[in-house]
Scaffold this active site. Structure first.
Site, PDB file in Angstrom:
ATOM      1  N   ASN A   9      31.273  33.674  38.677  1.00  0.00           N
ATOM      2  CA  ASN A   9      32.474  34.162  37.988  1.00  0.00           C
ATOM      3  C   ASN A   9      33.688  33.626  38.736  1.00  0.00           C
ATOM      4  O   ASN A   9      34.010  34.096  39.825  1.00  0.00           O
ATOM      5  CB  ASN A   9      32.449  35.702  37.995  1.00  0.00           C
ATOM      6  CG  ASN A   9      33.705  36.306  37.408  1.00  0.00           C
ATOM      7  OD1 ASN A   9      34.532  35.608  36.820  1.00  0.00           O
ATOM      8  ND2 ASN A   9      33.869  37.608  37.565  1.00  0.00           N
ATOM      9  N   TRP A  10      34.347  32.637  38.141  1.00  0.00           N
ATOM     10  CA  TRP A  10      35.492  32.018  38.830  1.00  0.00           C
ATOM     11  C   TRP A  10      36.721  32.915  38.795  1.00  0.00           C
ATOM     12  O   TRP A  10      37.695  32.643  39.489  1.00  0.00           O
ATOM     13  CB  TRP A  10      35.849  30.678  38.189  1.00  0.00           C
ATOM     14  CG  TRP A  10      34.818  29.604  38.347  1.00  0.00           C
ATOM     15  CD1 TRP A  10      33.614  29.690  39.012  1.00  0.00           C
ATOM     16  CD2 TRP A  10      34.890  28.262  37.836  1.00  0.00           C
ATOM     17  NE1 TRP A  10      32.944  28.489  38.939  1.00  0.00           N
ATOM     18  CE2 TRP A  10      33.704  27.599  38.213  1.00  0.00           C
ATOM     19  CE3 TRP A  10      35.828  27.568  37.094  1.00  0.00           C
ATOM     20  CZ2 TRP A  10      33.445  26.269  37.866  1.00  0.00           C
ATOM     21  CZ3 TRP A  10      35.583  26.245  36.745  1.00  0.00           C
ATOM     22  CH2 TRP A  10      34.403  25.601  37.137  1.00  0.00           C
ATOM     23  N   LYS A  11      36.722  33.908  37.945  1.00  0.00           N
ATOM     24  CA  LYS A  11      37.920  34.749  37.763  1.00  0.00           C
ATOM     25  C   LYS A  11      39.134  33.849  37.456  1.00  0.00           C
ATOM     26  O   LYS A  11      38.978  32.869  36.737  1.00  0.00           O
ATOM     27  CB  LYS A  11      38.148  35.639  38.988  1.00  0.00           C
ATOM     28  CG  LYS A  11      36.874  36.399  39.369  1.00  0.00           C
ATOM     29  CD  LYS A  11      37.078  37.408  40.432  1.00  0.00           C
ATOM     30  CE  LYS A  11      35.741  38.026  40.812  1.00  0.00           C
ATOM     31  NZ  LYS A  11      35.870  39.081  41.787  1.00  0.00           N
ATOM     32  N   HIS A  94      33.466  44.099  33.731  1.00  0.00           N
ATOM     33  CA  HIS A  94      33.634  43.845  35.166  1.00  0.00           C
ATOM     34  C   HIS A  94      34.545  44.925  35.751  1.00  0.00           C
ATOM     35  O   HIS A  94      35.475  45.387  35.082  1.00  0.00           O
ATOM     36  CB  HIS A  94      34.230  42.449  35.372  1.00  0.00           C
ATOM     37  CG  HIS A  94      34.208  42.011  36.800  1.00  0.00           C
ATOM     38  ND1 HIS A  94      35.119  42.475  37.725  1.00  0.00           N
ATOM     39  CD2 HIS A  94      33.367  41.190  37.469  1.00  0.00           C
ATOM     40  CE1 HIS A  94      34.840  41.938  38.908  1.00  0.00           C
ATOM     41  NE2 HIS A  94      33.786  41.155  38.778  1.00  0.00           N
ATOM     42  N   GLU A  96      36.907  44.803  37.729  1.00  0.00           N
ATOM     43  CA  GLU A  96      38.342  44.473  37.728  1.00  0.00           C
ATOM     44  C   GLU A  96      38.956  44.764  36.357  1.00  0.00           C
ATOM     45  O   GLU A  96      40.106  45.185  36.260  1.00  0.00           O
ATOM     46  CB  GLU A  96      38.540  43.001  38.128  1.00  0.00           C
ATOM     47  CG  GLU A  96      38.291  42.816  39.620  1.00  0.00           C
ATOM     48  CD  GLU A  96      37.845  41.426  40.024  1.00  0.00           C
ATOM     49  OE1 GLU A  96      37.950  40.485  39.219  1.00  0.00           O
ATOM     50  OE2 GLU A  96      37.367  41.295  41.169  1.00  0.00           O
ATOM     51  N   GLU A 166      27.091  45.781  40.237  1.00  0.00           N
ATOM     52  CA  GLU A 166      28.083  45.314  41.201  1.00  0.00           C
ATOM     53  C   GLU A 166      28.816  46.510  41.809  1.00  0.00           C
ATOM     54  O   GLU A 166      29.823  46.982  41.241  1.00  0.00           O
ATOM     55  CB  GLU A 166      29.117  44.416  40.511  1.00  0.00           C
ATOM     56  CG  GLU A 166      28.523  43.185  39.869  1.00  0.00           C
ATOM     57  CD  GLU A 166      29.582  42.099  39.721  1.00  0.00           C
ATOM     58  OE1 GLU A 166      29.373  41.026  40.284  1.00  0.00           O
ATOM     59  OE2 GLU A 166      30.604  42.340  39.079  1.00  0.00           O
ATOM     60  N   GLY A 172      34.196  41.228  46.693  1.00  0.00           N
ATOM     61  CA  GLY A 172      35.295  40.541  47.372  1.00  0.00           C
ATOM     62  C   GLY A 172      35.647  41.142  48.721  1.00  0.00           C
ATOM     63  O   GLY A 172      36.698  40.843  49.275  1.00  0.00           O
ATOM     64  N   SER A 212      29.755  40.195  47.119  1.00  0.00           N
ATOM     65  CA  SER A 212      29.721  39.433  48.375  1.00  0.00           C
ATOM     66  C   SER A 212      28.381  38.744  48.631  1.00  0.00           C
ATOM     67  O   SER A 212      27.911  38.703  49.772  1.00  0.00           O
ATOM     68  CB  SER A 212      30.118  40.332  49.557  1.00  0.00           C
ATOM     69  OG  SER A 212      31.431  40.836  49.363  1.00  0.00           O
ATOM     70  N   GLY A 233      31.129  35.890  42.898  1.00  0.00           N
ATOM     71  CA  GLY A 233      32.552  35.609  42.728  1.00  0.00           C
ATOM     72  C   GLY A 233      32.990  34.517  43.684  1.00  0.00           C
ATOM     73  O   GLY A 233      32.801  33.325  43.432  1.00  0.00           O
TER      74      GLY A 233
HETATM   75  C1  PEP Z   1      32.390  39.625  41.277  1.00  0.00           C
HETATM   76  O1  PEP Z   1      33.589  39.846  41.209  1.00  0.00           O
HETATM   77  O2  PEP Z   1      31.680  39.642  40.260  1.00  0.00           O
HETATM   78  C2  PEP Z   1      31.831  39.366  42.597  1.00  0.00           C
HETATM   79  C3  PEP Z   1      30.572  39.611  42.788  1.00  0.00           C
HETATM   80  O3  PEP Z   1      32.696  38.898  43.554  1.00  0.00           O
HETATM   81  P1  PEP Z   1      32.331  38.488  45.075  1.00  0.00           P
HETATM   82  O4  PEP Z   1      31.053  37.687  45.041  1.00  0.00           O
HETATM   83  O5  PEP Z   1      33.498  37.681  45.532  1.00  0.00           O
HETATM   84  O6  PEP Z   1      32.148  39.761  45.824  1.00  0.00           O
END
Ligand code: PEP
Length: 249
Positions: A9-11, A94, A96, A166, A172, A212, A233
């Protein structure tokens, strides 16, 4: 056996050229079609230009869509539009989006149903906050987030659904759930699917872990019996760190 998935997921990251270069590198990977599928979710602005990516082992996903097929919803994109570009997957719910854009469980369920109607597979995210885990409410939170959707689904749709667990406290932050914590929640989610949709459906549905994930922890997480890959992410933005995770399958 469930085929594993590593989804990136590049966001709201990477310029068009940076994204294209990353996809070109990913396209050259020799992946075992029977073992792994890689999915990349770039900013939606790039989706039509990146359709060269689609292959047996590499697919594109959107990061979100609206629940309505069309209309006066400035700035939004519909599942029908994704389908018209042959985008096979859409990340929904998600954390966010739930926290920053006020998406309720019901609205996420509407979006999931819109995706099913258009033949787009939802990657449905769920996860508890740190406060909810510390209060011992994590199983309740996940149950509510998922059953709101499952109650509206039928068994046929289950075959196209992917879940991503998640924990919000791991996204993050550099803090990952331990493999035991991940396995415990994934097994719980699988039993929930079994109760709501059926045993076979539960056996077949892929449940990804996100939070993460990196090369150094991916293998231990992916080796858990109910962890069917990862939603990544930060580490999906760089070819070698994403490849390290794919190699852990
Ligand atoms: C995400 O936002 O879906 C995610 C898993 O981010 P990260 O890997 O940076 O924790």
């Amino acid at each position: 056996m469930r085929k594993k998935i590593v989804a990136g997921n590049w966001k709201m990251n990477l310029t068009f050229d940076e994204g294209r270069q990353l996809l070109n590198e990913l396209r050259l990977l020799r992946l075992d079609d029977d073992k792994v599928e890689v999915i990349v979710a770039p900013p939606s602005l790039y989706l039509s230009q990146f359709s060269f990516t689609n292959s047996n082992t590499l697919s594109l996903a959107a990061q979100n869509c609206h629940d309505k097929p069309s209309g006066a919803y400035t700035g939004e994109q519909s599942a029908a539009m994704l389908a018209s570009l042959k985008i096979g997957y859409c990340i929904l719910g998600h954390s966010e989006r739930r926290s920053m854009f006020h998406e309720s469980d019901e609205w996420v369920a509407d979006k999931v149903m819109a995706c099913f109607a258009e033949g787009v597979s939802p990657i449905l995210c769920c996860g508890e906050t740190l406060a909810e885990r510390e209060a011992g409410r994590h199983f309740d939170v996940i149950t509510k987030q998922l059953t709101t959707v499952f109650k509206r689904m039928d068994k046929k749709q289950a075959a196209y659904m992917i879940i991503a667990y998640e924990p919000v406290w791991a996204i993050g932050t550099g803090v990952t759930a331990s493999s035991d914590q991940a396995q415990e929640m994934h097994a719980f989610i699988r039993s929930l699917i079994s109760t709501e949709l059926g045993r076979e459906e539960a056996e077949e549905m892929r449940i990804l872990y996100g939070g993460s994930v990196k090369g150094s922890n991916a293998k231990e997480l992916f080796d858990q019996s109910d962890v069917d890959g990862g939603l990544v992410g930060g580490a999906s933005l760089d070819f070698s760190s994403f490849k390290d995770i794919i190699d852990a399958i």
